[in-house]
Write a protein that holds these residues in place. Structure first.
Motif, short mmCIF file in Angstrom:
data_model
loop_
_atom_site.label_atom_id
_atom_site.label_comp_id
_atom_site.label_asym_id
_atom_site.label_seq_id
_atom_site.Cartn_x
_atom_site.Cartn_y
_atom_site.Cartn_z
N LYS A 26 0.88 -1.21 0.02
CA LYS A 26 0.22 0.11 0.02
C LYS A 26 0.79 1.26 0.11
O LYS A 26 0.42 2.42 -0.48
CB LYS A 26 -1.10 0.17 1.31
CG LYS A 26 -2.07 -0.84 1.16
CD LYS A 26 -2.95 -0.91 2.56
CE LYS A 26 -4.15 -1.89 2.39
NZ LYS A 26 -5.11 -1.55 1.32
N PHE A 27 2.27 0.98 0.30
CA PHE A 27 3.13 2.22 0.49
C PHE A 27 4.35 1.81 0.32
O PHE A 27 4.83 0.83 0.33
CB PHE A 27 2.99 2.89 2.05
CG PHE A 27 1.85 2.70 2.67
CD1 PHE A 27 1.02 4.04 2.41
CD2 PHE A 27 1.13 2.07 3.51
CE1 PHE A 27 -0.29 3.88 2.95
CE2 PHE A 27 0.06 1.82 4.22
CZ PHE A 27 -0.90 3.10 3.98
N TYR A 64 3.81 14.41 6.89
CA TYR A 64 2.84 13.58 6.56
C TYR A 64 2.41 13.36 5.06
O TYR A 64 2.15 12.35 4.56
CB TYR A 64 1.61 13.76 7.28
CG TYR A 64 0.80 12.56 7.91
CD1 TYR A 64 1.28 11.70 9.04
CD2 TYR A 64 -0.22 12.18 7.09
CE1 TYR A 64 0.64 10.41 9.43
CE2 TYR A 64 -0.89 10.92 7.46
CZ TYR A 64 -0.58 10.33 8.57
OH TYR A 64 -1.01 8.96 9.01
N GLN A 65 2.68 14.45 4.13
CA GLN A 65 2.48 14.25 2.75
C GLN A 65 3.68 13.61 1.88
O GLN A 65 3.32 13.34 0.86
CB GLN A 65 2.11 15.50 2.53
CG GLN A 65 0.89 16.39 2.97
CD GLN A 65 -0.37 15.44 3.00
OE1 GLN A 65 -0.69 14.78 2.03
NE2 GLN A 65 -0.84 15.34 4.15
N THR A 67 6.08 10.85 0.25
CA THR A 67 5.54 9.54 -0.06
C THR A 67 5.74 8.29 0.74
O THR A 67 5.13 7.42 1.13
CB THR A 67 6.12 9.23 -1.53
OG1 THR A 67 5.77 10.50 -2.59
CG2 THR A 67 5.73 8.12 -2.13
N ARG A 69 6.55 5.85 3.71
CA ARG A 69 5.54 5.64 5.03
C ARG A 69 6.48 6.09 6.07
O ARG A 69 5.88 6.55 7.20
CB ARG A 69 5.45 3.96 4.94
CG ARG A 69 4.29 3.73 5.94
CD ARG A 69 3.03 4.40 5.78
NE ARG A 69 2.16 3.90 6.75
CZ ARG A 69 0.85 4.61 6.54
NH1 ARG A 69 0.65 5.81 5.83
NH2 ARG A 69 -0.19 3.76 7.20
N GLN A 72 5.43 9.43 7.70
CA GLN A 72 4.14 9.55 8.45
C GLN A 72 4.71 9.01 9.88
O GLN A 72 4.16 9.88 10.92
CB GLN A 72 3.19 8.26 7.78
CG GLN A 72 2.56 9.29 6.48
CD GLN A 72 2.83 8.67 5.41
OE1 GLN A 72 2.86 7.60 5.12
NE2 GLN A 72 3.57 9.46 4.45
N TYR A 97 -5.34 13.75 9.94
CA TYR A 97 -4.36 12.71 9.27
C TYR A 97 -4.84 11.29 9.51
O TYR A 97 -4.49 10.09 8.79
CB TYR A 97 -2.70 13.03 9.89
CG TYR A 97 -2.48 14.32 9.63
CD1 TYR A 97 -2.48 14.90 8.41
CD2 TYR A 97 -2.28 15.26 10.66
CE1 TYR A 97 -1.87 16.15 8.00
CE2 TYR A 97 -2.01 16.77 10.51
CZ TYR A 97 -1.67 17.04 9.08
OH TYR A 97 -1.36 18.38 8.74
N GLN A 100 -5.98 10.02 6.33
CA GLN A 100 -5.11 10.28 5.08
C GLN A 100 -4.13 9.26 5.33
O GLN A 100 -3.56 8.92 6.23
CB GLN A 100 -4.44 11.64 5.19
CG GLN A 100 -5.44 12.77 5.08
CD GLN A 100 -4.76 14.18 5.09
OE1 GLN A 100 -3.57 13.93 4.81
NE2 GLN A 100 -5.32 14.97 5.52
N LYS A 101 -3.70 8.48 4.05
CA LYS A 101 -2.97 7.42 3.92
C LYS A 101 -3.26 6.14 5.16
O LYS A 101 -2.21 5.65 5.86
CB LYS A 101 -1.51 7.73 4.32
CG LYS A 101 -0.88 8.89 3.27
CD LYS A 101 0.23 9.48 3.58
CE LYS A 101 0.62 10.63 2.60
NZ LYS A 101 0.69 10.51 1.30
N SER A 106 -0.73 3.17 10.90
CA SER A 106 -0.80 4.69 11.40
C SER A 106 -1.86 5.19 12.31
O SER A 106 -1.61 5.81 13.42
CB SER A 106 -0.77 5.55 9.89
OG SER A 106 -1.91 5.25 9.29
#
Length: 216
Positions: A26-27, A64-65, A67, A69, A72, A97, A100-101, A106
């Motif tokens: 996923k990341f 956090y934005q 790419t 992981r 984050q 947040y 988000q992602k 997280s």
């Protein structure tokens, strides 16, 4: 303090693919395990404690934005390190947040931030809970269920029951797992209450199995 754009983690190419695979791809990852990540970010996070709050929130958002992981994770670690400085205003800002992602890693890390705030500000726990309770996003509701995970004597049983019963019939695995986890953990402290709660409500097999681990 240097700008957030100057902060970089140094990872290992060999770890990128295995770490991504563990998270079901996923990341993408820098390729750095938690102990090394915390060591590399330690000075930066310590310096963040002296940032004006608005700059701190901006820094957390920029991290956090990114790419990869691990950034984050650094953003969440930075939030936890500064939780004693926050009011409900900053906490409300940080809830964005969670959605988000989003994945269990997280979300559960954010739960530690909000759970710590609840312990530091018990008089604001109801207002904090309201940010997550009945939310459209199930990850936010997972935090409502797990918000008091580390509490014992101070756990609000009515609040926990409300969070659980709202999602009693929700089929989402991560919700049912959270229900079981919350009850299992509280069962270490008050097994009788958990026993009666499980007996008195039609919980899923998963939640019941998890909740019953410490029941006598």
């Amino acid at each position: 303090m240097g700008k957030v754009t100057e902060f970089k983690l140094n990872g290992s190419v060999e770890l990128k693919a295995p770490m991504a695979a563990y998270m079901k791809n996923k990341f993408s990852f820098v390729g750095i395990k938690a102990p090394a990540r915390k060591q590399q970010a330690k000075e930066y996070i310590n310096l963040s404690k002296k940032m004006p709050l608005q700059e701190l929130l901006q820094t957390i958002g920029e991290l956090y934005q990114r790419t990869e992981r691990e950034y984050q994770y650094v953003a969440i670690d930075m939030s936890f390190a500064n939780v004693r400085r926050f009011s409900l205003v900053e906490i409300r800002n940080l809830t964005q947040y969670v959605t988000q992602k989003s994945w269990w890693d997280s979300v559960d890390a954010w739960r530690k931030v909000f759970g710590k705030y609840a312990q530091l500000h018990p008089n604001e726990k109801q207002q904090l809970f309201a940010l997550f309770y009945k939310h459209d996003d199930f990850w936010m509701r997972r935090i409502a269920i797990l918000l008091q995970l580390l509490e014992k004597e101070t756990l609000d049983k009515e609040m926990l029951a409300l969070a659980i019963l709202y999602d009693q019939q929700t089929e989402e695995f991560f919700i049912q797992k959270a229900i079981g986890w919350a009850l299992r953990n509280y069962g270490k402290f008050d097994s009788q209450w958990v026993k009666y709660f499980v007996a008195g409500h039609d919980l899923s097999k998963l939640a019941t199995r998890e909740a019953s681990v410490y029941l006598k």
